[in-house]
Write an enzyme that holds these catalytic residues in place. Structure first.
Site, PDB file in Angstrom:
ATOM      1  CB  CYS A 153       6.534   3.914   6.350  1.00 36.60           C
ATOM      2  SG  CYS A 153       4.682   3.712   6.445  1.00 36.60           S
ATOM      3  CD  GLU A 175      -2.746   1.349   0.056  1.00 36.05           C
ATOM      4  OE1 GLU A 175      -3.457   0.133   0.137  1.00 36.05           O
ATOM      5  OE2 GLU A 175      -2.365   2.444  -0.713  1.00 36.05           O
ATOM      6  CE  LYS A 191       4.741   1.088   2.217  1.00 33.91           C
ATOM      7  NZ  LYS A 191       4.102   2.009   1.557  1.00 33.91           N
TER       8      LYS A 191
HETATM    9  C1  UDX Z   1       4.299   7.320   3.384  1.00 34.14           C
HETATM   10  C2  UDX Z   1       5.131   7.444   1.943  1.00 34.14           C
HETATM   11  O1  UDX Z   1       4.500   8.828   1.825  1.00 34.14           O
HETATM   12  C3  UDX Z   1       3.512   6.356   1.454  1.00 34.14           C
HETATM   13  O2  UDX Z   1       3.766   6.593  -0.434  1.00 34.14           O
HETATM   14  C4  UDX Z   1       4.097   5.412   2.350  1.00 34.14           C
HETATM   15  O3  UDX Z   1       3.201   3.998   2.108  1.00 34.14           O
HETATM   16  C5  UDX Z   1       3.645   5.453   3.695  1.00 34.14           C
HETATM   17  O4  UDX Z   1       4.546   6.205   3.903  1.00 34.14           O
HETATM   18  P1  UDX Z   1       3.206   8.977   5.175  1.00 34.14           P
HETATM   19  O5  UDX Z   1       4.655   8.537   5.881  1.00 34.14           O
HETATM   20  O6  UDX Z   1       1.711   8.860   5.761  1.00 34.14           O
HETATM   21  O7  UDX Z   1       3.475   7.989   3.954  1.00 34.14           O
HETATM   22  O8  UDX Z   1       3.753  10.699   5.463  1.00 34.14           O
HETATM   23  P2  UDX Z   1       4.876  11.299   4.206  1.00 34.14           P
HETATM   24  O9  UDX Z   1       3.505  12.507   3.510  1.00 34.14           O
HETATM   25  O10 UDX Z   1       5.353  10.740   2.858  1.00 34.14           O
HETATM   26  O11 UDX Z   1       5.740  12.106   5.020  1.00 34.14           O
HETATM   27  C6  UDX Z   1       6.468  11.616   5.821  1.00 34.14           C
HETATM   28  C7  UDX Z   1       6.753  12.410   6.668  1.00 34.14           C
HETATM   29  O12 UDX Z   1       8.275  13.255   5.752  1.00 34.14           O
HETATM   30  C8  UDX Z   1       6.322  13.514   7.404  1.00 34.14           C
HETATM   31  O13 UDX Z   1       7.291  14.123   8.931  1.00 34.14           O
HETATM   32  C9  UDX Z   1       6.431  14.478   6.605  1.00 34.14           C
HETATM   33  O14 UDX Z   1       6.508  16.031   7.463  1.00 34.14           O
HETATM   34  C10 UDX Z   1       8.311  14.492   5.863  1.00 34.14           C
HETATM   35  N1  UDX Z   1       8.137  15.630   4.965  1.00 34.14           N
HETATM   36  C11 UDX Z   1       7.089  15.156   3.674  1.00 34.14           C
HETATM   37  C12 UDX Z   1       9.101  16.398   4.980  1.00 34.14           C
HETATM   38  O15 UDX Z   1       9.817  16.813   6.012  1.00 34.14           O
HETATM   39  N2  UDX Z   1       9.464  16.912   3.561  1.00 34.14           N
HETATM   40  C13 UDX Z   1       8.657  16.280   2.081  1.00 34.14           C
HETATM   41  O16 UDX Z   1       8.856  17.439   1.365  1.00 34.14           O
HETATM   42  C14 UDX Z   1       7.732  16.289   2.664  1.00 34.14           C
END
Ligand code: UDX
Ligand code: ADP
Length: 474
Positions: free
Chosen positions: A283, A168, A227
């Site tokens: 993740c 996912e 993944k």
């Molecule tokens: C992530 C993946 O995006 C998703 O595809 C996977 O299934 C699960 O892990 P998620 O952890 O829900 O999803 O959130 P995501 O939007 O990826 O952000 C993860 C972290 O990175 C957050 O703490 C966010 O603040 C940080 N982040 C994201 C940054 O610091 N800078 C960015 O430019 C983008």
């Protein structure tokens, strides 16, 4: 429709084991988009199941409430009767948690597979013939094989159980949109006839709302590894930009200008280039550590070191943020009130797993600071995360109350509503000099500096009337 695909697939009863952040939303959308299927979600956690059945869902996701309300009791059901539901299922999604192992062999790196294994044994005991098991939890490469070996052990004689990998990719906060309009759906199987048949049956389920071109079929190991690799690449981008943010602070470059400039190169692209306090979430770190473990176990030490450095930079970024706070606040935060705006690992979720706020708050408490934490959705989780060490913490729903009497504001989650705050009013109620450490570059430093704040963003020059620290020599 693809040649040979059977839209009248025999898959009618779908079961999901694990009612968490992945299982809950993905099954709600599946039920919504496939009215002809009966979808049941089970969990060992009775309280969670009760919550899924009630008015307050156990997780917050924009748009999820509406979907659950219109499908629940029609073709979406929640239950704790795991054996009973396994017996009825044609297809079983495994969405249990696979946290980083905290003990024993591989501790700190490997994924803890005990929940997956327990689930596999449960399926083995109760599944009827011709069940398709779909591994959705993020798992180390070759997990499907382990599940398959359990499912094909002696007790399954006569049963035909196929194991598919269908990772996912939803991100929290945008889960519903990601599920309704996925960039791709990845399905891995054995390259045998029965493997491909099962893969087709799952593709048929998705084809009810996803374009055929977006459904990617691969072998099982490619699917599992894709993944881990997708998450590792995304996290790597964040660590890359965060590493450059440190250099920006020293040189006078501006990380937002750099991100924009490099992101306009189509080969690089603009997404995931926001510098900040570091990535969190359940993740990224877990999956990279799992990748590192996998590489080491195959003797690929250089590859392992390369990916481990992505986590290393993330830790450095969080440490650096705390050091910056202490340095600016005259080398001590002891007894100072600090208001923490945002505790969730990202906006639009109440999830705090691996949130940078957890580390930052713990470090500040060690330094003797008094914290007032505010977050629109994550206060309950914050309480749990800081349980036992929160004598000097208050949890406030109201940002103005949290900020009252504070020496500093920390922005740790970029909740949109923080941009609309009355900072004039906040400034009035704060101790002076009033600092803002904007860990997400959410606020406009010029506007805040005009009010009188001293603003310290990430990867940009600080702004304020207060004498600036010359960081070029430190
Ligand atoms: C992530 C993946 O995006 C998703 O595809 C996977 O299934 C699960 O892990 P998620 O952890 O829900 O999803 O959130 P995501 O939007 O990826 O952000 C993860 C972290 O990175 C957050 O703490 C966010 O603040 C940080 N982040 C994201 C940054 O610091 N800078 C960015 O430019 C983008
Ligand atoms: P994710 O983010 O991967 O969805 P969560 O922790 O939110 O992880 O959800 C995983 C869910 O799986 C939890 O609600 C947990 O109670 C459930 N779970 C774990 N082991 C089992 C099991 N053997 N049978 C049923 N549910 C399980």
């Amino acid at each position: 429709m693809r040649k040979g695909s059977r839209k009248d697939s025999q898959v009618k009863n779908i079961l999901c084991i694990g009612a968490g952040y992945v299982g809950g939303p993905s099954m709600a959308v599946l039920a919504d988009r496939s009215p002809d299927k009966k979808v049941t979600v089970v969990d060992v956690h009775a309280g969670k199941i009760r919550a899924w059945k009630g008015a307050n869902l156990p997780i917050f996701e924009p748009g999820l409430d509406k979907i659950v309300k219109r499908t629940r009791g029609k073709n979406l059901f929640f239950s704790t009767d795991i054996p009973g539901e396994i017996k009825k299922a044609d297809m079983i999604f495994v969405c249990v948690n696979t946290p980083t192992k905290a003990f024993g062999h591989g501790a700190g790196y490997a994924s803890d597979m005990q929940y997956v294994e327990k689930t596999a044994r449960m399926i083995l005991q109760h599944a009827r013939s011709e069940t398709i098991v779909v591994e959705k939890s993020t798992v180390p490469v070759r997990t499907a094989q382990a599940i398959e070996r359990i499912l094909r052990s002696g007790a399954t004689e006569g049963k035909q159980i196929e194991v598919l990998s269908n990772p996912e990719f939803l991100a929290e906060g945008t889960a519903v949109r990601d599920l309704e309009e996925p960039d791709r759906v990845l399905i891995g199987s054995r390259e045998t006839r029965s493997g491909k048949k099962a893969r087709r049956a799952l593709a048929d389920v998705y084809e009810q709302w996803v374009d055929r071109e977006r459904i990617v079929e691969t072998n099982t190991w490619s699917s599992e590894l894709s993944k881990l690799t997708a998450n590792a690449f995304l996290a790597q981008r964040i660590s890359s930009i965060n590493s450059i943010s440190a250099l920006c602070e020293k040189t006078g470059a501006n990380i937002e200008e750099v991100s924009r400039a490099i992101g306009m190169d189509e080969r690089i692209g603009q997404k995931f280039l926001r510098a900040g306090v570091g990535f969190g979430g359940s993740c990224f770190q877990k999956d990279i550590l799992s990748l590192v473990y996998l590489c080491r176990s195959y003797g690929l030490n250089e590859v392992a070191d390369y990916w481990e450095s992505v986590v290393g930079i993330n830790e450095y970024q969080k440490r650096r943020f705390v050091q910056n706070i202490i340095e600016h606040m005259f080398h001590t935060v002891t007894d100072k009130r600090i208001a923490v705006l945002g505790f969730a690992f990202k906006p639009d979720t109440g999830d705090t797993r691996e949130a940078p706020a957890v580390y930052i708050c713990k470090r500040l408490l060690e330094e003797g600071a008094r914290l007032s934490i505010t977050d629109p959705k994550a206060l309950e989780n914050a309480r749990t995360d800081l349980e036992g060490i929160d004598q000097d913490v208050t949890y406030e729903r109201n940002v103005y109350k949290a900020a009252k009497g504070a020496h500093a504001l920390l922005v740790l989650t970029e909740w949109k509503e923080y941009q609309a705050l009355d900072f004039q009013r906040i400034f009035k109620g704060m101790e002076k000099p009033a600092f803002v450490f904007d860990g997400r570059n959410l606020l406009d430093p010029a506007v805040l500096a005009k009010i009188g704040f001293h603003v310290v963003p990430v990867g940009k020059q600080e702004k304020g009337t207060f004498p600036l620290i010359d960081r070029s020599e430190s």
